[in-house]
Each structure stands twice: as structure tokens, then as C-alpha cells.
Design a protein around this motif. Structure first.
Motif, PDB file in Angstrom:
ATOM      1  N   ARG A  10       0.831  -1.209   0.000  1.00  0.00           N
ATOM      2  CA  ARG A  10       0.000   0.000   0.000  1.00  0.00           C
ATOM      3  C   ARG A  10       0.867   1.262   0.000  1.00  0.00           C
ATOM      4  O   ARG A  10       0.558   2.233  -0.690  1.00  0.00           O
ATOM      5  CB  ARG A  10      -0.931   0.008   1.209  1.00  0.00           C
ATOM      6  N   ASN A  14       0.952   4.061  -2.903  1.00  0.00           N
ATOM      7  CA  ASN A  14       0.730   5.466  -2.547  1.00  0.00           C
ATOM      8  C   ASN A  14       1.899   6.330  -3.022  1.00  0.00           C
ATOM      9  O   ASN A  14       1.685   7.403  -3.586  1.00  0.00           O
ATOM     10  CB  ASN A  14       0.530   5.612  -1.033  1.00  0.00           C
ATOM     11  N   TYR A  36       1.265  17.065   1.474  1.00  0.00           N
ATOM     12  CA  TYR A  36       0.347  15.934   1.686  1.00  0.00           C
ATOM     13  C   TYR A  36       1.111  14.615   1.616  1.00  0.00           C
ATOM     14  O   TYR A  36       2.045  14.463   0.838  1.00  0.00           O
ATOM     15  CB  TYR A  36      -0.778  15.934   0.652  1.00  0.00           C
ATOM     16  N   SER A  38      -0.578  11.470   1.398  1.00  0.00           N
ATOM     17  CA  SER A  38      -1.267  10.398   0.678  1.00  0.00           C
ATOM     18  C   SER A  38      -1.826  10.925  -0.639  1.00  0.00           C
ATOM     19  O   SER A  38      -2.234  12.089  -0.745  1.00  0.00           O
ATOM     20  CB  SER A  38      -2.402   9.797   1.519  1.00  0.00           C
ATOM     21  N   LYS A  40      -4.546  10.100  -1.937  1.00  0.00           N
ATOM     22  CA  LYS A  40      -5.973  10.352  -1.727  1.00  0.00           C
ATOM     23  C   LYS A  40      -6.197  11.785  -1.243  1.00  0.00           C
ATOM     24  O   LYS A  40      -7.105  12.471  -1.721  1.00  0.00           O
ATOM     25  CB  LYS A  40      -6.531   9.347  -0.708  1.00  0.00           C
ATOM     26  N   GLU A  41      -5.375  12.253  -0.301  1.00  0.00           N
ATOM     27  CA  GLU A  41      -5.489  13.633   0.180  1.00  0.00           C
ATOM     28  C   GLU A  41      -5.263  14.630  -0.965  1.00  0.00           C
ATOM     29  O   GLU A  41      -6.006  15.594  -1.106  1.00  0.00           O
ATOM     30  CB  GLU A  41      -4.438  13.914   1.261  1.00  0.00           C
ATOM     31  N   TRP A  43      -5.600  14.065  -4.191  1.00  0.00           N
ATOM     32  CA  TRP A  43      -6.691  13.946  -5.155  1.00  0.00           C
ATOM     33  C   TRP A  43      -7.944  14.676  -4.659  1.00  0.00           C
ATOM     34  O   TRP A  43      -8.580  15.419  -5.410  1.00  0.00           O
ATOM     35  CB  TRP A  43      -6.997  12.485  -5.433  1.00  0.00           C
ATOM     36  N   ASP A  44      -8.298  14.471  -3.411  1.00  0.00           N
ATOM     37  CA  ASP A  44      -9.482  15.125  -2.841  1.00  0.00           C
ATOM     38  C   ASP A  44      -9.335  16.641  -2.848  1.00  0.00           C
ATOM     39  O   ASP A  44     -10.288  17.371  -3.157  1.00  0.00           O
ATOM     40  CB  ASP A  44      -9.747  14.628  -1.417  1.00  0.00           C
ATOM     41  N   GLU A  47      -9.701  17.861  -6.422  1.00  0.00           N
ATOM     42  CA  GLU A  47     -11.098  17.768  -6.830  1.00  0.00           C
ATOM     43  C   GLU A  47     -11.912  18.939  -6.276  1.00  0.00           C
ATOM     44  O   GLU A  47     -12.675  19.582  -6.988  1.00  0.00           O
ATOM     45  CB  GLU A  47     -11.687  16.432  -6.365  1.00  0.00           C
TER      46      GLU A  47
END
Length: 169
Positions: A10, A14, A36, A38, A40-41, A43-44, A47
Motif C-alpha cells: 500500500r 501510494n 500531503y 497520501s 488520496k489527500e 486527489w481530494d 477535486e
């Protein structure tokens, strides 16, 4: 041991995702996102920053739908400008996943023409299969009509100006 291997995998995924994201950024964006940890952080955040929250998206979709519904050719607007304005609305809707079939777009454009275009609209509806007519073909036909219409208006102006000239003796 299985848990450690899964965690390691993982982390590697990442790190690869972060690396790919960071490589795509221009320096100004990279400096904002580099803290950041991750993907995901990142990307969010991207977005929310560039697409807005769900409320913002819903508002934009609503405004685009309203613009589409109320679309009409503006007074003194030429076909090219009207078509460009129409495509901005349609492409905006497409970005949000609302794809309108081409035959509906063709009909919408035809019915958005002003009263002065009634003869052309009627001819197109009677002569063409609107279910198979493409937007670019409609655009070409409307441009041709506009050029011919402008040519007739220019000729009328020339005749009127000539008739109003004083007679020289």
C-alpha cells in the motif's frame, strides 16, 4: 508477516501515485500539494479546488441546464458566435456527465433561431432527416444561409444608396 507485506505494498502504491501526481503539477501547484502524505489527500484537494464541492457542481449543472433550456440566438449575433456559445453550454453539461443526443441538439439549435430565420428552419425541418443530421452539417447550412442573406441585404443597401444619390448635370 502478511499484514506487513500488505502495508508495504500500500505504501509503495501510494508513493507511486504521489510521484505521478507531483510530476504532473506546475511549480505553484506542487508547492501547495507537496506537504500531503497520501495520494488520496492530494486527489481530494484537487477535486475540491478545481471542480468544487457537490453543492458547487449541482449549482453549475443547474445553471448550465437553465442556459440550455433558455438558449436563443441573440439579436445581432452571427451564426458562428451563436454556435460557439451553444457548444460552451453543451460541453459544460458533458463535463458533468449530461450528454444530450445529437438529434436533440440539432432541434434545439433550429428552434433557437429568431423569427427572421423561419423560412430556413421550415426548409430544414421539411427537407432533412433531423435524426441523422450532424451539428457540423447544420452549422454549414446555417452559415451558407447567413452569407446569402447578408449578400441580399448588402445589395439592397447598394441599390438604395445609388437611388438616393443626387443627379449630376
Amino acid at each position: 508477516m502478511k499484514m506487513i507485506d500488505d502495508d508495504r505494498r500500500r505504501m509503495q502504491v501510494n508513493e507511486k501515485a504521489l510521484h505521478m501526481l507531483f510530476c504532473a503539477f506546475e511549480p505553484a501547484i506542487y508547492s501547495k500539494m507537496s506537504s500531503y502524505k497520501s495520494a488520496k489527500e492530494v486527489w481530494d484537494t484537487l477535486e475540491t479546488t478545481y471542480e468544487g464541492t457537490n453543492d458547487v457542481k449541482e449549482t453549475e449543472i443547474g445553471l448550465l441546464n437553465l442556459s440550455y433550456k433558455n438558449f436563443k440566438m441573440e439579436p445581432d449575433e452571427n451564426v458562428t458566435k451563436m454556435f460557439d456559445r451553444f457548444l460552451v453550454i453543451v460541453n459544460g453539461l458533458k463535463v458533468f456527465g449530461k450528454i444530450i443526443p445529437e438529434d436533440k441538439l440539432v432541434r434545439k439549435l433550429l428552434y433557437s433561431l429568431p423569427e427572421s430565420w423561419d423560412s430556413k428552419r421550415t426548409a430544414m425541418i421539411e427537407d432533412k432527416d433531423l435524426k441523422t443530421l450532424k451539428l457540423d452539417a447544420l452549422m454549414g447550412s446555417l452559415l451558407t444561409h447567413e452569407i446569402m442573406k447578408q449578400g441580399r441585404e448588402d445589395e439592397k443597401k447598394r441599390v438604395l444608396e445609388y437611388a438616393q444619390r443626387p443627379i449630376m448635370r
